[in-house]
Design an enzyme around this catalytic site. Structure first.
Site, PDB file in Angstrom:
ATOM      1  CB  CYS A  97      46.599  -3.733  29.357  1.00 32.35           C
ATOM      2  SG  CYS A  97      45.691  -4.292  30.812  1.00 32.35           S
TER       3      CYS A  97
ATOM      4  CE  LYS B 105      50.950   1.826  31.621  1.00 30.28           C
ATOM      5  NZ  LYS B 105      50.824   0.583  32.417  1.00 30.28           N
TER       6      LYS B 105
ATOM      7  CG  ASP C  91      32.774  10.698  44.500  1.00 30.07           C
ATOM      8  OD1 ASP C  91      33.453   9.737  44.082  1.00 30.07           O
ATOM      9  OD2 ASP C  91      31.525  10.712  44.488  1.00 30.07           O
TER      10      ASP C  91
END
Length: 398
Positions: free
Chosen positions: A349, A233, A280
């Site tokens: 998905c 993508k 993080d």
């Protein structure tokens, strides 16, 4: 050949290995096999894994509730062979298969979970979510998936790629629902084609091709693909952005991002920067910095069972619950990277509403002042013919 098939299935079910990796390793070890042998081996393994429980019932036992060993797999292979061809080779390993009562056993299978070859928990889960439609969905997910290509528009139009592939004797047809999509009409080794080597196309399912356009990227933007994986993508985003702007492709697995770098070079893309999410701090450092963020989050992958049928035997109800928690955390935390006025796509998905629209609904309820839903995308294999996919386009107000 059959011994290799049986051994591969044994590894998949007793050593918890992924079918595609077992097949890939077998190919490397059997370099003398031609294209026909490879295709027969791969399709046989996938079909046996796909119909595992049903074939076990034809052989006279439930392989989901008994120990799996080489003898059991030979029985299941015999059931598959007899069900497909109506005959069995006269081998020592096939003599134990009872052909006398085969028709009666086949007729006696009334359970949809067994007929469609899924674990009981998964059948009940789907029934709760989809009702009677679940049977149609299951049946569609047991059909081998078609192969779709995405023309790399940085290198030319879909029509130009069509002509190029025709010259390489690769038969494809345009897909009307996809701006750059083509469907393969006859299976071939596409990775060895000149067009693929030149970066003129990527192999990408039709539903997956709908996700990047949903994000509405534009040239010059800063876009983050925060769960990039192998980067299919990200590459599509780069094409839509005309290779102008910046894409930060992120993942917790460094090796996946290394694969993306290679693919980007082949695709003539130079606007992708990769970053490993190892703390993080990586996410916090990008707070309110991106025009667009794509979150193709970890999921149950129940929408792509046609391609990865072993998933249904490896997944558990307990793991699904853990996935739901992880998805919620990613959506809440990673969404902070979007600028005020920017857009985010949450995608999976998976077919399941618990992973999809209910996750988005919960997020919006907790962030109603800052976020709103713009558009949703759903695809189901029995309806569109693509993989099961979900996407939600969200806009950040402040």
């Amino acid at each position: 050949m059959v011994e290799h098939i049986v051994q591969a299935v044994v590894e998949i079910f007793t050593q918890n290995r992924y079918a595609d990796k077992v097949i890939e390793r077998t190919f490397k070890n059997q370099r003398k096999w031609g294209a026909r042998d490879r295709r027969f081996f791969a399709e046989s393994v996938y079909e046996i894994v796909r119909w595992w429980r049903y074939l076990g019932a034809l052989a006279g036992f439930d392989p989901t509730k008994t120990a799996v060993d080489t003898a059991a797999v030979w029985q299941i292979w015999s059931a598959w062979c007899y069900d497909t061809h109506g005959t069995l080779p006269e081998w020592e390993e096939t003599k134990k298969f009872d052909t006398q009562n085969f028709a009666a056993r086949k007729e006696s299978i009334s359970s949809v979970a067994i007929r469609e070859s899924v674990p009981d928990w998964l059948y009940e889960y789907g029934r709760q979510e989809f009702g009677e439609e679940w049977n149609q969905i299951l049946h569609a997910m047991n059909q081998p998936a078609e192969v779709f290509l995405r023309a790399n528009t940085l290198c030319g139009t879909r029509e130009e790629l069509l002509r190029k592939l025709k010259g390489e004797e690769i038969a494809v047809t345009p897909v009307s629902e996809l701006d750059a999509g083509l469907k393969l009409l006859e299976r071939k080794n596409l990775a060895s084609s000149e067009s693929f080597k030149q970066g003129l196309f990527e192999i990408q399912d039709g539903a997956s091709q709908m996700v990047a356009p949903l994000l509405r990227p534009e040239p010059g933007m800063k876009v983050i693909d925060a769960c990039a994986g192998g980067g299919g993508k990200s590459l599509h985003l780069a094409a839509l952005m005309k290779n102008r702007g910046k894409i930060i492709s992120m993942d917790v697995h460094a090796w996946k991002l290394e694969s993306l770098k290679e693919r980007a070079r082949r695709n003539h893309v130079d606007i992708i920067e990769t970053r490993v999410i190892d703390s993080d701090k990586v996410i916090k450092s990008l707070e309110k910095s991106a025009d667009r963020v794509l979150l193709d989050v970890p999921c149950s992958a129940l929408g792509v069972l046609r391609r990865n049928p072993d998933t249904k035997w490896k997944l558990t109800a307990e793991e699904v619950q853990k996935i739901l928690i992880l998805q919620s955390e990613i959506l809440q935390n990673y969404s902070q990277m979007v600028k005020p006025g920017g857009l985010l796509v949450y995608a999976t998905c998976s077919l399941m509403p618990a992973e999809n629209e209910r996750q988005v609904k919960k997020f919006l309820e907790h962030n109603k002042q800052d976020w709103s839903l713009v558009e949703e995308l759903h695809t189901l294999p029995h309806r569109e013919g693509f993989d099961g996919f979900y996407g939600a386009l969200l806009k950040r107000r402040s």
